[in-house]
Write an enzyme that holds these catalytic residues in place. Structure first.
Site, PDB file in Angstrom:
ATOM      1  CB  SER A 139      -0.896   0.004   1.245  1.00  0.00           C
ATOM      2  OG  SER A 139      -1.463   1.281   1.474  1.00  0.00           O
ATOM      3  CE1 TYR A 165      -3.232  -1.743   5.643  1.00  0.00           C
ATOM      4  CE2 TYR A 165      -2.902   0.490   4.831  1.00  0.00           C
ATOM      5  CZ  TYR A 165      -3.248  -0.829   4.604  1.00  0.00           C
ATOM      6  OH  TYR A 165      -3.591  -1.232   3.337  1.00  0.00           O
TER       7      TYR A 165
END
Length: 298
Positions: A139, A165
């Site tokens: 990501s 994350y």
């Protein structure tokens, strides 16, 4: 693209990006195993593809990436060579610090450590395939969150959902660099950023944050912004890395929008790219040792 006779595993393949990846690989003739925490959740997809009469058979098997015992069980049960492993499953922005039963921070456990355990557990099967590929869904969140080797599980520093994350996704990219040690076994490993997409990945993001991102109106309606992709569009880069003959022998790279991303040093006005800290060979080797030690202690 002909994958007849090839065998693939797609984690988190029951919905979203994973399901679109499964559809594409099966349509090309691959035999695909959907690895998911709840195999019953993949039944609609399995039945859909069986009814479509495609060349590739699709099945579902249980796998909980946050549980080392589950990962070990999946790897031990695998028989024969494995041509493609798509590390697609993930969770994002858990609002509070949540630990897996063995003490791992849950996002790191699911997004990185579980996939590292799975890849190493399936190494022999990947090697036996002769020219296997591992595809890691990362990501753009990795850009501003280098891996914290001193406190990866937020035992001492304040927990931040987005830092946790981002760190897990930086680890995913570093894994592709560290996996250069598998090149002699014919195994290539590449990472990708699928782009902005609305899927179940956002299920832990609160409404206030969704509004701040501009994807929820005051009435609570979710509306993707113009630059958001559909799951099918987002899965395109995963499928490219898994199957394109153009990428034979390419390893340790990071892709976005079906092409290799440029390297960036930090926050820039232009979006995208891969952070230099996620491509650092020394950090990659250190993370490999970190992951190996974590699995040994699990």
């Amino acid at each position: 693209m002909d994958l007849t006779g090839r065998r693939a595993v797609v984690t988190g393949g029951a919905s979203g990006l994973g399901a679109e990846t499964v559809r594409a690989l099966a349509a090309a003739g691959a035999e695909v195993t959907v690895a998911t925490r709840r195999p019953l959740s993949a039944e609609p997809l399995v039945q859909e593809l069986a009814a479509a009469g495609g060349a590739g058979r699709v099945t579902a098997e249980a796998l909980d990436l946050s549980d080392p015992a589950s990962v070990e069980s999946f790897a031990r049960a695998w028989r024969g060579p494995l041509d493609i492993l798509v590390a697609n499953a993930g969770i994002m922005a858990l609002p509070t610090r949540t630990l897996a039963p063995n003490g791992w921070e849950m996002q790191l456990a699911t997004n990185y450590l579980g996939h590292f355990a799975l890849a190493t557990g399936l190494h022999a099967a990947l090697r036996d395939a002769g020219s296997a590929r591992i595809v890691v869904v990362s990501s753009g969140a990795h850009l501003d969150a280098p891996f914290d080797f001193e406190d990866a599980h937020f035992a001492r520093r304040p927990y931040d959902p987005w830092v946790a994350y981002g760190q897990s996704k930086a680890a995913d990219v570093l894994f592709t660099v560290g996996a250069r040690r598998w090149a002699a076994d014919g195994i290539t490993v590449n990472a990708l950023n699928p782009g902005y997409i609305l899927t179940r990945l956002q299920r832990h993001v609160d409404d206030e944050t969704m509004r701040a991102f501009g994807v929820m109106d005051d009435q609570g309606n979710v509306k993707p912004l113009p630059y958001y992709k559909t799951p099918e569009q987002g899965a395109a880069t995963s499928v490219l890395l898994a199957a394109s003959p153009l990428l034979k022998g390419v390893t340790g790279r990071y892709f976005e929008d079906n092409q290799e991303a440029r390297t960036v040093q930090g926050q820039e006005d232009q979006p995208g790219g891969v952070a230099a800290h996620a491509l650092d060979p020394e950090a990659a080797d250190r993370l490999w040792e970190y992951g190996t030690d974590a699995l040994r202690a699990a």
